[in-house]
Design an enzyme around this catalytic site. Structure first.
Site, PDB file in Angstrom:
ATOM      1  N   ARG A  22     -29.858  41.139  -0.340  1.00 36.75           N
ATOM      2  CA  ARG A  22     -30.737  40.510   0.650  1.00 36.75           C
ATOM      3  C   ARG A  22     -30.095  39.299   1.318  1.00 36.75           C
ATOM      4  NH1 ARG A  22     -35.556  39.790  -3.138  1.00 36.75           N
ATOM      5  NH2 ARG A  22     -34.382  40.949  -4.683  1.00 36.75           N
ATOM      6  N   GLU A  80     -33.069  36.386 -12.936  1.00 37.16           N
ATOM      7  CA  GLU A  80     -34.416  36.323 -13.518  1.00 37.16           C
ATOM      8  C   GLU A  80     -34.775  37.624 -14.232  1.00 37.16           C
ATOM      9  OE1 GLU A  80     -37.743  35.784 -10.825  1.00 37.16           O
ATOM     10  OE2 GLU A  80     -38.968  34.898 -12.407  1.00 37.16           O
TER      11      GLU A  80
HETATM   12  O1  LIG Z   1     -31.656  33.087  -9.069  1.00 39.13           O
HETATM   13  P1  LIG Z   1     -31.546  34.369  -9.802  1.00 39.13           P
HETATM   14  O2  LIG Z   1     -32.357  34.411 -11.063  1.00 39.13           O
HETATM   15  O3  LIG Z   1     -30.124  34.748 -10.052  1.00 39.13           O
HETATM   16  O4  LIG Z   1     -32.194  35.512  -8.890  1.00 39.13           O
HETATM   17  C1  LIG Z   1     -32.002  35.582  -7.512  1.00 39.13           C
HETATM   18  C2  LIG Z   1     -31.320  36.845  -7.084  1.00 39.13           C
HETATM   19  O5  LIG Z   1     -32.132  37.986  -7.421  1.00 39.13           O
HETATM   20  C3  LIG Z   1     -32.316  38.791  -6.236  1.00 39.13           C
HETATM   21  O6  LIG Z   1     -31.324  39.714  -6.071  1.00 39.13           O
HETATM   22  P2  LIG Z   1     -31.219  41.136  -6.757  1.00 39.13           P
HETATM   23  O7  LIG Z   1     -30.100  41.064  -7.751  1.00 39.13           O
HETATM   24  O8  LIG Z   1     -32.545  41.596  -7.237  1.00 39.13           O
HETATM   25  O9  LIG Z   1     -30.619  42.029  -5.623  1.00 39.13           O
HETATM   26  P3  LIG Z   1     -31.072  42.661  -4.251  1.00 39.13           P
HETATM   27  O10 LIG Z   1     -30.893  41.570  -3.228  1.00 39.13           O
HETATM   28  O11 LIG Z   1     -30.071  43.728  -4.119  1.00 39.13           O
HETATM   29  O12 LIG Z   1     -32.481  43.141  -4.347  1.00 39.13           O
HETATM   30  C4  LIG Z   1     -32.247  37.769  -5.116  1.00 39.13           C
HETATM   31  O13 LIG Z   1     -31.950  38.392  -3.870  1.00 39.13           O
HETATM   32  C5  LIG Z   1     -31.154  36.857  -5.579  1.00 39.13           C
HETATM   33  O14 LIG Z   1     -29.851  37.329  -5.248  1.00 39.13           O
HETATM   34  N1  LIG Z   2     -39.334  36.552  -8.315  1.00 39.52           N
HETATM   35  C1  LIG Z   2     -38.422  37.105  -7.504  1.00 39.52           C
HETATM   36  N2  LIG Z   2     -38.781  37.634  -6.313  1.00 39.52           N
HETATM   37  C2  LIG Z   2     -37.851  38.185  -5.500  1.00 39.52           C
HETATM   38  N3  LIG Z   2     -36.570  38.251  -5.793  1.00 39.52           N
HETATM   39  C3  LIG Z   2     -36.164  37.727  -6.961  1.00 39.52           C
HETATM   40  N4  LIG Z   2     -34.936  37.626  -7.518  1.00 39.52           N
HETATM   41  C4  LIG Z   2     -35.075  37.010  -8.707  1.00 39.52           C
HETATM   42  N5  LIG Z   2     -36.355  36.701  -8.943  1.00 39.52           N
HETATM   43  C5  LIG Z   2     -37.059  37.140  -7.859  1.00 39.52           C
END
Ligand SMILES: O=P(O)(O)OC[C@H]1O[C@H](OP(=O)(O)OP(=O)(O)O)[C@H](O)[C@@H]1O
Ligand SMILES: Nc1ncnc2[nH]cnc12
Length: 177
Positions: free
Chosen positions: A66, A103
């Protein structure tokens, strides 16, 4: 148009128990139904960088997946390169790697070895910071290549999870949850 935090927040959706029980998932995709809202967000980020970051940015690094929605738009406005940090196995060239926890899980990030030059001032951008684990890992990759992380930028910061404490450069979050 001036940045309207309440309006941008009203476009995002919160989904309980996704992708796991106990996670309040913030869905940023509805923002992209409105080109005007996207412009408001990008203009606000670029305005902040131009007015508040003393160093001149050489490259924007965005996080899979994202972060790719925002990074290239910001890089284009700043007139600098965009470099992707991707989840393991997606980049074809020589890569540097780091494992990390977020997370709701663990993963490995990679960045192509020649996408950041030593001494470059880098802005790291993602849609959302939760624990800060993903952003910190991206910062480690930049530093492995000799880059300097000047700032981290997020549309959303989940304040309770204290991700800012994981990061060693100023954080700019447009919306705090
Ligand atoms: O601060 P954190 O606990 O590390 O979490 C944040 C990350 O989690 C989500 O990505 P995700 O890995 O779900 O990937 P996506 O963008 O492919 O959905 C979000 O876009 C961040 O990159
Ligand atoms: N709560 C949350 N919502 C969307 N993206 C996330 N990536 C990690 N935690 C998230």
């Amino acid at each position: 148009m001036a940045f309207d935090a309440a309006y941008i927040r009203s476009l995002l959706r919160t989904i309980p128990d996704f992708p796991q029980k106990g996670i309040q998932f913030i869905d940023i995709f509805p923002l992209f139904q409105s080109p005007a809202a996207v412009k408001m967000v990008i203009d606000h980020i670029v305005g902040h960088v131009k007015s508040s970051i003393s160093k001149s940015i050489d490259a924007v690094v965005g996080l899979d997946a994202r972060g790719f929605l925002f990074g290239p738009l910001v890089a284009q406005q700043l007139g600098v390169a965009f470099a992707p940090v991707r989840k393991q196995g997606k980049l074809p060239g020589n890569t540097v790697q780091v494992s990390y926890a977020k997370e709701y899980g663990e993963d490995i990030f990679e960045m192509e070895a020649d996408s950041i030059q030593a001494g470059h001032n880098v802005l790291i951008i993602d849609d959302l910071m939760a624990t800060g684990g993903s952003a910190r890992a991206a910062g480690e990759l930049v530093k492995k290549k000799g880059g300097r992380v000047c700032t981290y930028v997020f549309l959303v910061e989940l304040v309770e999870l204290q991700g800012v404490d994981q990061l060693d450069a100023p954080v700019f979050s447009l919306l705090k949850y």
